[in-house]
Design a protein around this motif. Structure first.
Motif, PDB file in Angstrom:
ATOM      1  N   SER A   2      40.799  29.810  33.708  1.00 29.85           N
ATOM      2  CA  SER A   2      42.094  29.857  34.397  1.00 29.85           C
ATOM      3  C   SER A   2      42.954  28.648  34.024  1.00 29.85           C
ATOM      4  N   ASN A   3      42.315  27.494  33.763  1.00 34.45           N
ATOM      5  CA  ASN A   3      43.067  26.313  33.308  1.00 34.45           C
ATOM      6  C   ASN A   3      43.738  26.586  31.964  1.00 34.45           C
ATOM      7  N   ILE A   4      43.012  27.291  31.091  1.00 33.72           N
ATOM      8  CA  ILE A   4      43.563  27.622  29.774  1.00 33.72           C
ATOM      9  C   ILE A   4      44.782  28.528  29.920  1.00 33.72           C
ATOM     10  N   SER A  57      49.870  27.702  41.647  1.00 28.86           N
ATOM     11  CA  SER A  57      50.471  26.516  41.046  1.00 28.86           C
ATOM     12  C   SER A  57      51.405  26.899  39.906  1.00 28.86           C
ATOM     13  N   LEU A  58      50.983  27.853  39.082  1.00 29.06           N
ATOM     14  CA  LEU A  58      51.820  28.306  37.968  1.00 29.06           C
ATOM     15  C   LEU A  58      53.100  28.959  38.479  1.00 29.06           C
ATOM     16  N   GLU A 106      50.634  29.122  30.101  1.00 30.07           N
ATOM     17  CA  GLU A 106      51.623  29.787  30.950  1.00 30.07           C
ATOM     18  C   GLU A 106      51.527  31.313  30.865  1.00 30.07           C
ATOM     19  N   LYS A 107      50.294  31.798  30.884  1.00 30.38           N
ATOM     20  CA  LYS A 107      50.041  33.240  30.859  1.00 30.38           C
ATOM     21  C   LYS A 107      49.956  33.744  32.307  1.00 30.38           C
ATOM     22  N   GLN A 108      51.100  33.932  32.921  1.00 31.95           N
ATOM     23  CA  GLN A 108      51.122  34.255  34.344  1.00 31.95           C
ATOM     24  C   GLN A 108      50.526  35.627  34.625  1.00 31.95           C
ATOM     25  N   VAL A 122      40.718  29.598  40.818  1.00 32.07           N
ATOM     26  CA  VAL A 122      41.523  30.496  39.993  1.00 32.07           C
ATOM     27  C   VAL A 122      42.793  30.893  40.740  1.00 32.07           C
ATOM     28  N   VAL A 123      42.657  31.273  42.007  1.00 36.38           N
ATOM     29  CA  VAL A 123      43.824  31.653  42.809  1.00 36.38           C
ATOM     30  C   VAL A 123      44.757  30.452  42.988  1.00 36.38           C
ATOM     31  N   GLY A 124      44.179  29.270  43.195  1.00 31.73           N
ATOM     32  CA  GLY A 124      44.990  28.065  43.310  1.00 31.73           C
ATOM     33  C   GLY A 124      45.804  27.799  42.056  1.00 31.73           C
ATOM     34  N   ASN A 125      45.188  27.990  40.894  1.00 36.09           N
ATOM     35  CA  ASN A 125      45.917  27.821  39.634  1.00 36.09           C
ATOM     36  C   ASN A 125      47.053  28.826  39.505  1.00 36.09           C
TER      37      ASN A 125
END
Length: 333
Positions: free
Chosen positions: A75-77, A113-114, A82-84, A107-110
């Motif tokens: 999910s960081n990658i 954040s995006l 910026e693959k929303q 993952v949901v937090g990321n």
């Protein structure tokens, strides 16, 4: 077993190339191992090869779709790239698998954040920590969110918790440096940046941060040495190259300033462009200016004029920003 242990140590020490070499020595023995696929993805992630890291994790998900170990790294990658849409899909999948796992919460937090919903992201990182108080990624990521919210006290607390759990987490040390730099406490920021640089000695971003702080402290000669090291490590963003050019320009070392401004343009806008060759030939001629090149540079810099971007695109001229225009003007004079 011994090689797998070596891979784990290399990844812990952020030595992605050595980890890849160790993996290649046993990949033929365990061609379908989910652990090896995960380690390949982590190695590419450590080397900042995000495209290859994404491919590795996608292959892993095809082979083992219910595996959540290190899914937060995947999910960081997606976040960095910026693959929303992909990150949204991943968040839905992991929640269906196990919504009470810390990996799913990260993952949901990321994802939030995006989308710029930093308060919501903090909530999910807090949920991850309720499930596993020593979940390193959650502390570091929550620190990043508090930085976005300009809550520096909470960010420092999160980053300190992260380094207490693992002193090898360079992201937490780097985050502490950013926090203190935001507070204009450059001595403290420099200390923490150096900690991050010690863990990632071949990462130009770490040395660039150290050099930037030393420069703000007025130690120009020391900053030049550090920034040159950042350039030698591969300054992808061109930040260290630009700062070096400005430093040498202000000190009157015009030849060195021109050299680094030239590298900055190569890094940012003129790579693989015919204009780069023409600009190089114009600079090699003493006290002469290439009229055609100057006309093209002026056209590229006038991005505020009506239709200038379309005209630049038709002529294969890159439109530049203010920092790139600064480098062009210095080289053209």
């Amino acid at each position: 077993m011994y090689v797998n242990f070596l891979v784990h140590i290399y990844l812990e020490k952020h030595q992605g190339e050595q980890a890849m070499q160790a993996i290649e020595s046993i990949v033929n023995v365990f061609p379908t191992s989910s652990i090896l696929f995960t380690q390949v993805g982590l190695s590419h992630y450590s080397l900042r090869n995000y495209d290859k890291a994404q491919e590795s994790f996608e292959l892993l998900r095809e082979r083992d779709p219910y595996r959540l170990t290190h899914i937060d790294t995947y999910s960081n990658i997606l976040y960095v790239k910026e693959k929303q849409a992909e990150l949204s899909h991943l968040a839905h999948v992991v929640v269906k698998i196990d919504k009470f796992s810390p990996e799913a919460c990260c993952v949901v937090g990321n994802y939030y954040s995006l989308k710029g919903k930093h308060e919501r992201a903090v909530l999910y990182f807090q949920r991850a920590l309720k499930l596993n108080r020593k979940y390193l990624s959650a502390w570091t990521l929550m620190g990043h969110e508090y930085m976005e919210l300009r809550n520096t006290a909470a960010a420092v607390q999160c980053y300190r918790m992260a380094v207490d759990i693992s002193e090898t987490d360079y992201r937490a040390w780097y985050g502490l440096g950013q926090t203190y730099e935001m507070l204009h406490l450059y001595h403290y920021a420099c200390y923490y940046y150096k900690k991050a640089a010690f863990l990632r000695p071949m990462d130009a971003r770490m040395w660039c941060a150290v050099g930037s702080c030393i420069l703000k402290l007025g130690m120009n000669s020391e900053a030049a040495v550090i920034l040159e090291r950042a350039v030698a490590c591969g300054d992808r963003e061109g930040i260290a190259t630009r700062d070096l050019a400005r430093l040498y320009r202000d000190e009157g070392s015009l030849s060195k300033a021109a050299e680094f401004y030239f590298k900055y343009l190569q890094t940012n806008i003129f790579e693989s462009e015919p204009l780069m060759t023409e600009l190089a030939s114009s600079l090699s001629t003493t006290n002469k200016r290439n009229v055609d090149v100057d006309d093209m540079l002026v056209a590229a810099m006038t991005n505020g004029a009506a239709g200038s971007r379309d005209a630049a695109a038709e002529q294969a001229i890159p439109v530049v920003d203010s920092e790139q225009a600064e480098a062009i003007l210095f080289l053209a004079t």
